[in-house]
Design an enzyme around this catalytic site. Structure first.
Site, mmCIF file in Angstrom:
data_model
loop_
_atom_site.group_PDB
_atom_site.id
_atom_site.type_symbol
_atom_site.label_atom_id
_atom_site.label_comp_id
_atom_site.label_asym_id
_atom_site.label_seq_id
_atom_site.Cartn_x
_atom_site.Cartn_y
_atom_site.Cartn_z
ATOM 1 N N ARG A 114 0.873 -1.167 0.000
ATOM 2 C CA ARG A 114 0.000 0.000 0.000
ATOM 3 C C ARG A 114 0.908 1.215 0.000
ATOM 4 N NH1 ARG A 114 -2.521 0.484 6.122
ATOM 5 N NH2 ARG A 114 -0.584 0.136 7.219
ATOM 6 N N ASN A 152 -5.408 7.891 4.373
ATOM 7 C CA ASN A 152 -5.005 7.215 5.601
ATOM 8 C C ASN A 152 -3.582 7.608 5.942
ATOM 9 O OD1 ASN A 152 -5.787 5.092 7.614
ATOM 10 N ND2 ASN A 152 -3.851 4.230 6.907
ATOM 11 N N GLU A 153 -3.423 8.252 7.079
ATOM 12 C CA GLU A 153 -2.085 8.568 7.591
ATOM 13 C C GLU A 153 -1.165 9.130 6.507
ATOM 14 O OE1 GLU A 153 -0.830 4.951 9.494
ATOM 15 O OE2 GLU A 153 -1.950 5.398 11.310
ATOM 16 N N GLU A 309 -7.695 5.326 15.553
ATOM 17 C CA GLU A 309 -7.211 3.941 15.616
ATOM 18 C C GLU A 309 -6.372 3.765 16.868
ATOM 19 O OE1 GLU A 309 -4.751 2.748 12.320
ATOM 20 O OE2 GLU A 309 -6.052 3.679 10.848
ATOM 21 N N HIS A 360 -2.400 -8.887 13.627
ATOM 22 C CA HIS A 360 -2.784 -7.680 14.376
ATOM 23 C C HIS A 360 -4.073 -7.973 15.137
ATOM 24 C CE1 HIS A 360 -3.694 -3.478 15.203
ATOM 25 N NE2 HIS A 360 -2.540 -3.120 14.655
HETATM 26 C C1 GAL Z 1 -2.105 2.134 11.096
HETATM 27 C C2 GAL Z 1 -2.840 2.089 9.764
HETATM 28 C C3 GAL Z 1 -3.831 0.951 9.712
HETATM 29 C C4 GAL Z 1 -3.180 -0.322 10.201
HETATM 30 C C5 GAL Z 1 -2.608 -0.093 11.573
HETATM 31 C C6 GAL Z 1 -1.978 -1.326 12.170
HETATM 32 O O1 GAL Z 1 -0.983 2.935 11.073
HETATM 33 O O2 GAL Z 1 -3.528 3.285 9.548
HETATM 34 O O3 GAL Z 1 -4.299 0.799 8.388
HETATM 35 O O4 GAL Z 1 -2.164 -0.685 9.318
HETATM 36 O O5 GAL Z 1 -1.638 0.905 11.501
HETATM 37 O O6 GAL Z 1 -1.425 -1.047 13.440
#
Ligand code: GAL
Length: 673
Positions: A114, A152-153, A309, A360
């Site tokens: 990604r 995203n980020e 998140e 995860h």
């Molecule tokens: C974030 C990201 C998510 C996922 C997550 C896992 O940084 O936005 O898509 O990858 O980490 O910890």
């Protein structure tokens, strides 16, 4: 940023990223049933779904998205709709191979992972705006969609881009910034190593080179990168706003990624949202968490924000992905809430079976609903459901710590006096002391209006513009207490040493001249004498000359032996402290005790391990109390614990590892919060 913008959800938002496209339809019904059981009221959908929404250029398939948004809506679960631009589809890169990002070593980024394309590629910008506008047009009036989650980020994993598109955009950016090559040559100090430019076409991106690349050029490239990424966000946001008046956000990574200047970004979003993951190697990860939360609140000017998140348990991308212990997820969540988050979301709802993130954790783990994690998720949902009245309450702080991304960008370049000097480490050290004393902190820029703070700390302000130094000097003159740590005010906005030497812009407030930096060898420790005590210090000494300050501590040994180590100056109605070394935690505590006295700050009388933060509502305060210790704790307090419904008369008891949120009578600002 309009303060009143908040998605149409009752109470505290609760939920997570939801990726239904990874699952067959029958699982969706199960998901929704379990979400209801957990009290989930908001999920982020579509963040990585570009390839399944726009199946080939300009061809859209909304059937599955319509269906899942409808199903969620029927079940009272609102949608934070993602624009999927962090992961362009295979067809995009096949059609636009030139839009792939290139790293500093010239490696062209491949597919199968990604990460966005080049932020400067016109094809990427066009495609991103098209998908954002198409989604906005279709779902703007859907009653189930309550906000927009752009991208995203930003900056992760692709930040700096060295492609041909970036190169072109970079020159335009420089021409706009400098107007003339003479101005650029002067700002970058190109007389050094014969780098003078005679034509714009010769000015390149600071790609890998035989030796260290011009630091001013690299600093500007960091600024350019930040501004290109922000332009991508703004383009998508504006495309959405053509059709929708719902709030627009994008998820930051407050203290875990420094590539975006979040002070500038926060001005562009309707709601600040942040992603935070504990660093497992840090045995007190809750302190880093608090930094992230306080920073998220601060960049948004104190307005409530959304924790977009975090994890229910382990992540999958650290060397050792330590699972959270029972109760830890709730403590983490409530700590964010205490520091101003009115939404508690996770990555992700259901653990994915395939792909890079299958190890995860999730709200619904691989083990299913009959699991510790899911039971804790349900319990947290029930807790948050009782905390609706906290929403909108504001955290107030008497102390500001300076946090300046631009300064970090400059300090992190090569060939600094010592690789042991770290802005993150210094900020954490000062913050940690205040955290243990339960003194709430805002973060701020040196140019902000700081007059509302009793104490301002600059643990790592390597780059300091003269105008901002003037602001700090004035702050002290008008009665503030300022603490400056070593290796601050060293350079100006072009990474050029200030005329008059290191630290010169702050001489009015501090009364010192820094004649020479005296970094120590790895592992060397030294002593400074402070009052009657000897404090341990390492990493850094300085040859300080007092022009108008008293020495509060002196170097006992090491290269600074006999010279002043810590100084204080009364300046106007305030006080300026300078700490020219790195004291250990006990040493810093001793120094800060005197600083608190100057600033009129009083640590909260609470047992070790008890985190206490106060949010001021319209008529009452909400005191969030988190017991990180393994023993039960007590705190003097009156009110009602909203988590248990119990009256608190005089003393709140919080069991080991537990949390409480007490509605308490309003406390006047500055009275030991
Ligand atoms: C974030 C990201 C998510 C996922 C997550 C896992 O940084 O936005 O898509 O990858 O980490 O910890």
């Amino acid at each position: 940023m309009p303060a009143s913008v908040w998605p149409a959800i009752d109470g505290i938002a609760y939920g997570g990223d939801y990726n239904p496209e990874q699952w067959p339809r029958e699982v969706w019904r199960d998901d929704v049933r379990l979400m209801r059981e957990a009290g989930v009221n908001l999920v982020s959908v579509g963040i990585f779904s570009w390839a399944l929404i726009e199946t080939s250029e300009g061809v859209f398939d909304f059937a599955w998205l319509d269906e899942i948004i409808g199903l969620l809506h029927e079940n009272g679960i609102a949608v934070d709709l993602g624009t999927p631009t962090a992961s362009p589809p295979a067809w995009f890169f096949a059609a636009h191979p030139d839009a792939r990002a290139v790293n500093r070593d010239g490696v062209v980024m491949g597919f199968g992972s990604r990460g966005m394309a080049s932020h400067s590629a016109p094809a990427y910008r066009d495609a991103a705006v098209r998908i954002a506008a198409t989604l906005a047009e279709r779902y703007a009036d859907h009653p189930g969609v309550v906000m927009w989650h752009v991208h995203n980020e930003y900056g992760v994993p692709v930040g700096e881009d060295y492609s041909a598109h970036s190169q072109r955009a970079w020159r335009i950016w420089l021409q706009e910034k400098y107007g003339s090559l003479e101005a650029l040559n002067a700002a970058w100090g190109t007389a050094f190593w014969g780098q003078h430019y005679g034509q714009w076409e010769h000015v390149g991106v600071p790609a890998a080179a035989p030796s260290v690349v011009n630091p001013a050029q690299r600093l500007d490239f960091a600024r350019f990168t930040d501004s290109q990424l922000r332009a991508c966000f703004v383009a998508e946001r504006d495309a959405i706003r053509r059709f929708s008046s719902l709030p627009v956000t994008t998820n930051f990574m407050a203290n875990q990624h420094h590539g975006c200047d979040l002070w500038a970004w926060a001005r562009e979003v309707d709601i600040v949202s942040d992603d935070h993951y504990l660093w497992a190697a840090d045995t007190e990860g809750e302190i880093g968490l608090s930094i992230a939360a306080d920073l998220s609140r601060s960049v948004g000017g104190g307005a409530p924000w959304i924790l977009m998140e975090h994890s229910t348990s382990a992540v999958n991308w650290q060397p050792r992905n330590v699972a959270k212990r029972p109760g830890e997820m709730a403590r983490n969540s409530l700590a964010h809430l205490g520091r101003g988050a009115d939404g508690i979301l996770f990555f992700q709802w259901r653990a994915g079976r395939s792909g890079a993130e299958k190890f995860h954790s999730a709200m619904l783990p691989h083990a299913g609903a009959d699991s510790r994690v899911f039971r804790e998720v349900v319990d947290l949902g029930a807790k948050l459901d009782r905390l609706g009245e906290v929403r909108g309450a504001r955290v107030q702080a008497d102390v500001a710590i300076l946090w300046d991304f631009e300064s970090f960008w400059a300090q992190d370049l090569e060939w600094r006096p010592s690789e042991d000097v770290s802005h993150d480490e210094r900020i954490r050290a000062f913050y940690e002391r205040l955290w243990r004393d339960n003194i709430t902190v805002d973060f701020a820029l040196p140019g902000h209006d700081l007059s509302g703070y009793r104490l301002v700390i600059a643990p790592a302000q390597y780059l300091l513009r003269q105008a901002d130094a003037d602001n700090l000097n004035r702050y002290v003159e008008n009665g503030g207490t300022l603490v400056v740590s070593f290796f601050s005010a060293v350079v100006d906005e072009n990474d050029a040493v200030h005329p008059g030497g290191f630290g010169a812009p702050l001489e009015p407030a501090l009364g010192v001249r820094i004649e020479e930096h005296l970094p120590l060898r790895a592992g060397d420790t030294t002593s400074i004498s402070f009052g009657g005590d000897e404090l341990r210090a390492d990493v850094w000494h300085e040859h300080l000359v007092l022009t108008d300050a008293e020495a509060r501590a002196t170097y006992v040994d090491g290269p600074g032996a006999g010279m002043p180590a810590v100084t204080r100056k009364r300046h106007g109605r305030g006080t300026g402290w300078y700490i020219s070394t790195r004291p250990d935690a006990a040493g810093l505590a001793a120094i800060l005790t005197e600083v608190y006295a100057d600033a009129g700050l009083v640590p909260l009388d609470a047992p070790a391990g008890l985190e206490v933060v106060r949010r001021a509502g319209e008529t009452d305060d909400f005191v969030v109390v988190i017991n990180h210790a393994t023993t039960d704790a007590r705190l003097a307090l009156d009110g009602v614990d909203l988590v248990t419904g119990r009256t608190v008369a005089g003393t709140l008891e919080v069991c080991a590892g537990d949390v409480a949120v007490v509605r308490a009578p309003r406390t006047a600002p500055g009275s030991g919060r």
